[in-house]
Scaffold this active site. Structure first.
Site, PDB file in Angstrom:
ATOM      1  N   CYS B 156       0.586  -1.094  -0.330  1.00 46.08           N
ATOM      2  CA  CYS B 156       0.141  -0.275  -0.041  1.00 46.08           C
ATOM      3  C   CYS B 156       1.173   1.396  -0.349  1.00 46.08           C
ATOM      4  O   CYS B 156       0.207   2.486  -0.827  1.00 46.08           O
ATOM      5  CB  CYS B 156      -0.973  -0.206   1.126  1.00 46.08           C
ATOM      6  SG  CYS B 156       0.211   0.478   2.909  1.00 46.08           S
ATOM      7  N   CYS B 260     -12.258 -38.221  17.507  1.00 47.13           N
ATOM      8  CA  CYS B 260     -12.030 -37.648  18.720  1.00 47.13           C
ATOM      9  C   CYS B 260     -10.541 -36.976  19.726  1.00 47.13           C
ATOM     10  O   CYS B 260     -10.550 -36.423  20.101  1.00 47.13           O
ATOM     11  CB  CYS B 260     -13.205 -38.090  19.665  1.00 47.13           C
ATOM     12  SG  CYS B 260     -12.369 -39.083  20.015  1.00 47.13           S
ATOM     13  N   CYS B 310     -11.436 -46.698  69.037  1.00 46.41           N
ATOM     14  CA  CYS B 310     -11.506 -48.462  69.068  1.00 46.41           C
ATOM     15  C   CYS B 310     -11.899 -48.381  67.593  1.00 46.41           C
ATOM     16  O   CYS B 310     -12.279 -47.636  66.886  1.00 46.41           O
ATOM     17  CB  CYS B 310     -12.107 -49.034  69.875  1.00 46.41           C
ATOM     18  SG  CYS B 310     -14.087 -48.080  70.047  1.00 46.41           S
ATOM     19  N   CYS B 319     -28.573 -44.243  60.114  1.00 46.48           N
ATOM     20  CA  CYS B 319     -28.492 -45.602  59.991  1.00 46.48           C
ATOM     21  C   CYS B 319     -27.975 -45.880  61.087  1.00 46.48           C
ATOM     22  O   CYS B 319     -28.718 -47.048  61.896  1.00 46.48           O
ATOM     23  CB  CYS B 319     -27.122 -45.720  58.676  1.00 46.48           C
ATOM     24  SG  CYS B 319     -26.523 -46.872  59.259  1.00 46.48           S
ATOM     25  N   CYS B 324     -17.829 -53.709  63.977  1.00 43.26           N
ATOM     26  CA  CYS B 324     -16.420 -53.651  63.748  1.00 43.26           C
ATOM     27  C   CYS B 324     -15.738 -53.314  62.750  1.00 43.26           C
ATOM     28  O   CYS B 324     -16.227 -53.366  61.340  1.00 43.26           O
ATOM     29  CB  CYS B 324     -16.543 -55.524  64.070  1.00 43.26           C
ATOM     30  SG  CYS B 324     -14.551 -55.519  64.527  1.00 43.26           S
ATOM     31  N   HIS B 334     -19.808 -58.557  68.983  1.00 45.93           N
ATOM     32  CA  HIS B 334     -18.392 -58.585  69.965  1.00 45.93           C
ATOM     33  C   HIS B 334     -18.259 -58.466  71.304  1.00 45.93           C
ATOM     34  O   HIS B 334     -18.690 -58.112  71.729  1.00 45.93           O
ATOM     35  CB  HIS B 334     -17.580 -58.049  69.391  1.00 45.93           C
ATOM     36  CG  HIS B 334     -17.758 -57.526  66.902  1.00 45.93           C
ATOM     37  ND1 HIS B 334     -17.898 -57.956  66.761  1.00 45.93           N
ATOM     38  CD2 HIS B 334     -16.293 -57.603  67.401  1.00 45.93           C
ATOM     39  CE1 HIS B 334     -17.810 -58.252  65.308  1.00 45.93           C
ATOM     40  NE2 HIS B 334     -16.393 -57.845  66.241  1.00 45.93           N
TER      41      HIS B 334
END
Lengths: 188, 552
Positions: B156, B260, B310, B319, B324, B334
């Site tokens: 240009c 992919c 423990c 629940c 154990c 137990h």
């Protein structure tokens, strides 16, 4: 080894001697000298052509050539007409390869200007920047933006929504109100 | 058993997949299975058939391009455009970039409207600024005056000094691949900054970056090419779009899905794979931690982390189950009888007797949806690592053991191909098997017939693969040590037989899975052929499994 000519104008001692030709050294040297030199040219241009553009008045900070302020007149036939808005320019060291940061100091209600911070969303200030722009032409572009808001990428959503929903009158009265409140020059 | 039918149909199919384009000089030592089995002493017919089936699988509908190949192709395309349109090389390069490196599109666009194309690309011919005879020109970036020889401009003619040009171009190159479409700094000017200017104006470092972007654009913009996703691999793969299986194998031996770009996952479709991978990245970290650090409450199955105290555990409300930690048994049983509250000897004893049935527990846990995922994930991951191991073994075999074996049994290495083939088969099958677990995870649970059928085929395939893997891994060891040559002959028959049988099982599995999950419609005649194979297989499978009455 590349030695840059020491500029012979009033600006602080710019002494640049770049050793080696790596890009970093070269561009660091370029920006330190070139941005100051270029801003100084623009400064002289502004001094000489003071009356050339009556809508824009650019002023350089007295102590720091990287800080500028501008007063621009709101374009006629817009709600900003007759208001005078102040812009703050913060020019980076890489100027003119990087664009200056510009924000409105005067409160303005416009879709592309953040209402709180005055930040401007304009492509030429972001990714469409070209080093051929000057501070003066940036002001021109901002005046053009005031006359032709771009409601599809708004920073001020309220304003953008008014325009997008076609509520031209609502937008204009809000914009005019803020122009009257914040941008009117004090009489006397 | 099914060799006759298989052979018949396999030969039919072979006609359609002409293997002319099979690349013979391909020194890919990974999974390519040669189909000439003339050296083999055992039943030639059946192996021939399945050998051809594999060659269908390995038909080449793609080309691996090394960096120099890419450069060569790029150069060729540029040269072709440059010659046909009689424009300079650099202009041809810009044109091609604009039209995503498609020679045809460039031709089409250029001959329909040259001016528009020139404008879009920035190949402006008329100068916006007439060159004046001034001795000095002002650079429009730094506003300094320079002698004309220090001034440069694009087509240009807008004048800028060389320093400003260099900085302008450098900034753009360091901003990313956008530098490939760099224009003259004048905002309204479309003239492109040509490669010639870049060559002369910027540092060699930036120039290198620019040409790297140019090379990358050749692969990334082109619809038919993609980079190999393996880390550190510089190859690209060109794929014939619309031609069957998307699985491709790079020269670096990495196999991936061209569609992919995940690791090769045929016969599972891309959608399932991406869901599965997303799930793994989201959950596997959590899952590993949960598995390593927690046990599920025996009653409500919620994972519990034991951080102190423990062995007497009480699950959180609602629940509130007391149990154990060691044996996961009810706490009320137990006490002194079980060796005190802090050490459960029931657990120790049961473990010693082997009555502590891990798998029983596992199955119970699989009811839980989290556990269901674990079930599939573990098998997916195990097959993955098993495949890695097999791949290493294959290389070890090719590089070390084959020679030893050949020397010991006085057999030329060419006749030991069956060992390599067996290992290749193992590697490939582990890959398929791995993905069948992702597939299984997403198979709708309520669709019992489909699930049973799939799991049946998967089970059969897996059992055979295990037999093959066992044979290739363990029994072969004997022949590397002692073991006579007669033994070796029978071993050869056994291993080659297992390889071929396993291949058939996996082919059945593949066909069954793709029949369900088929997405792209194949060509009509291929479809007809495939239907015939499927029909025959269906009958065979139905008869073998004794489910003929149930299904038909």
């Amino acid at each position: 080894m590349r030695i840059y000519r020491r500029p012979n104008h009033f600006l602080q001692n710019v002494q640049v001697v770049a050793v080696g030709s790596s890009y970093l050294v070269q561009s660091a040297a370029y920006k330190m000298q070139a941005s100051r030199a270029r801003l100084f040219k623009e400064y002289k241009e502004v001094q000489r052509e003071k009356s050339a553009d009556p809508d824009i008045q650019l002023v350089c900070d007295d102590s720091n050539i990287f800080k500028w302020t501008a007063l621009i007149k709101g374009p006629s036939e817009t709600p900003y007409e007759a208001g005078v808005f102040q812009l703050a320019f913060s020019v980076p060291e890489q100027y003119p390869l990087q664009p200056p940061q510009v924000r409105f100091l005067t409160k303005i209600f416009h879709p592309n200007v953040h209402f709180k911070t005055g930040e401007i969303c304009l492509d030429i200030l972001k990714n469409a920047w070209s080093p051929a722009w000057t501070l003066q032409s940036v002001c021109r572009a901002i005046i053009a933006l005031m006359a032709h808001p771009e409601p599809d990428s708004p920073l001020n959503c309220d304003s953008g929504n008014l325009l997008r929903s076609g509520d031209i009158r609502g937008f204009q009265s809000m914009a005019r109100m803020y122009t009257n409140l914040a941008a009117m020059p004090k009489k006397g | 058993m099914d060799s006759e039918d298989d052979m018949h149909d396999a030969n039919d199919v072979e006609e359609f997949y002409s293997s002319d384009d099979y690349d013979d000089d391909d020194d890919d030592d990974d999974v390519v299975v040669e189909s000439d089995n003339d050296d083999y002493a055992y039943d030639n017919d059946s192996d021939d058939a399945s050998g051809k089936l594999t060659s269908i699988r390995h038909q080449k509908n793609y080309t691996v391009l090394k960096e120099e190949d890419i450069r060569q192709r790029q150069e060729d395309d540029i040269a072709r455009i440059s010659a046909v349109l009689s424009i300079p090389r650099v202009s041809a390069c810009m044109l091609l970039r604009q039209y995503k490196w498609s020679v045809n599109n460039v031709h089409e666009a250029w001959f329909s409207d040259e001016d528009r194309v020139r404008k879009a690309v920035g190949l402006v011919e008329e100068r916006a600024v007439e060159s004046q005879n001034d001795k000095e020109l002002t650079c429009e970036i730094c506003f300094e005056s320079y002698p004309v020889d220090k001034i440069n401009s694009a087509s240009c003619g807008h004048p800028y000094c060389c320093t400003c040009w260099a900085a302008y171009i450098s900034t753009s190159i360091n901003d990313g691949p956008g530098c490939l479409t760099l224009r003259c700094p004048v905002p309204s000017c479309d003239a492109a900054v040509s490669q010639d200017m870049i060559n002369t104006l910027v540092s060699s470092e930036d120039r290198e970056k620019y040409y790297r972007y140019l090379l990358r654009s050749y692969i990334e913009d082109n619809r038919k090419t993609k980079w190999c996703p393996a880390p550190g691999c510089d190859c690209a793969v060109e794929f014939d779009v619309g031609s069957g299986s998307h699985d491709v194998s790079c020269l670096c031996s990495y196999s991936f899905c061209w569609n992919c770009t995940e690791e090769a996952h045929r016969p599972v479709d891309c959608e399932t794979v991406s869901k599965w991978i997303l799930k793994n990245t989201a959950e596997s970290e959590n899952m590993n931690w949960i598995l390593a650090n927690s046990k599920p409450c025996p009653k409500c199955k919620r994972p519990i982390e034991k951080n102190q105290g423990c062995m007497h555990m009480t699950c959180t409300p609602p629940c509130k189950f007391e149990f154990c930690w060691l044996c996961l048994g009810v706490w009320s049983e137990h006490g002194e009888r079980t060796g005190g509250f802090y050490a459960c000897n029931r657990y120790e004893a049961a473990k010693q007797e082997g009555a502590y049935d891990e798998s029983e527990k596992r199955r119970e846990m699989a009811k839980n949806s989290l556990e269901r995922y674990t079930h599939y994930y573990e098998r997916w991951a195990t097959n993955q690592s098993s495949r890695q191991k097999a791949l290493a073994d294959l290389h070890q075999m090719q590089n070390v053991h084959l020679e030893k074996l050949s020397e010991k049994h006085k057999i030329p290495e060419s006749q030991l191909k069956f060992v390599v083939e067996a290992w290749s088969q193992i590697v490939e099958c582990r890959r398929v098997l791995k993905w069948t677990y992702a597939y299984g995870f997403y198979l709708p649970e309520h669709d019992n017939t489909k699930r049973q059928f799939f799991e049946y085929l998967q089970g059969e395939a897996e059992a055979n693969l295990e037999r093959l893997h066992q044979c290739a891994e363990k029994e072969l060891q004997n022949y590397l040590g002692d073991g006579t040559s007669e033994d070796f002959n029978s071993f050869r028959t056994k291993l080659a037989g297992l390889t071929s049988v396993t291949r058939n099982y996996f082919e059945n599995l593949r066909v069954a899975m793709q029949r369900v999950g088929k997405r792209a419609r194949p060509k009509y005649e291929d479809q007809v052929k495939a239907r015939r194979i499927q029909a025959v297989e269906f009958v065979i499978i139905a008869l073998i499994s004794g489910k003929w009455d149930e299904w038909v």
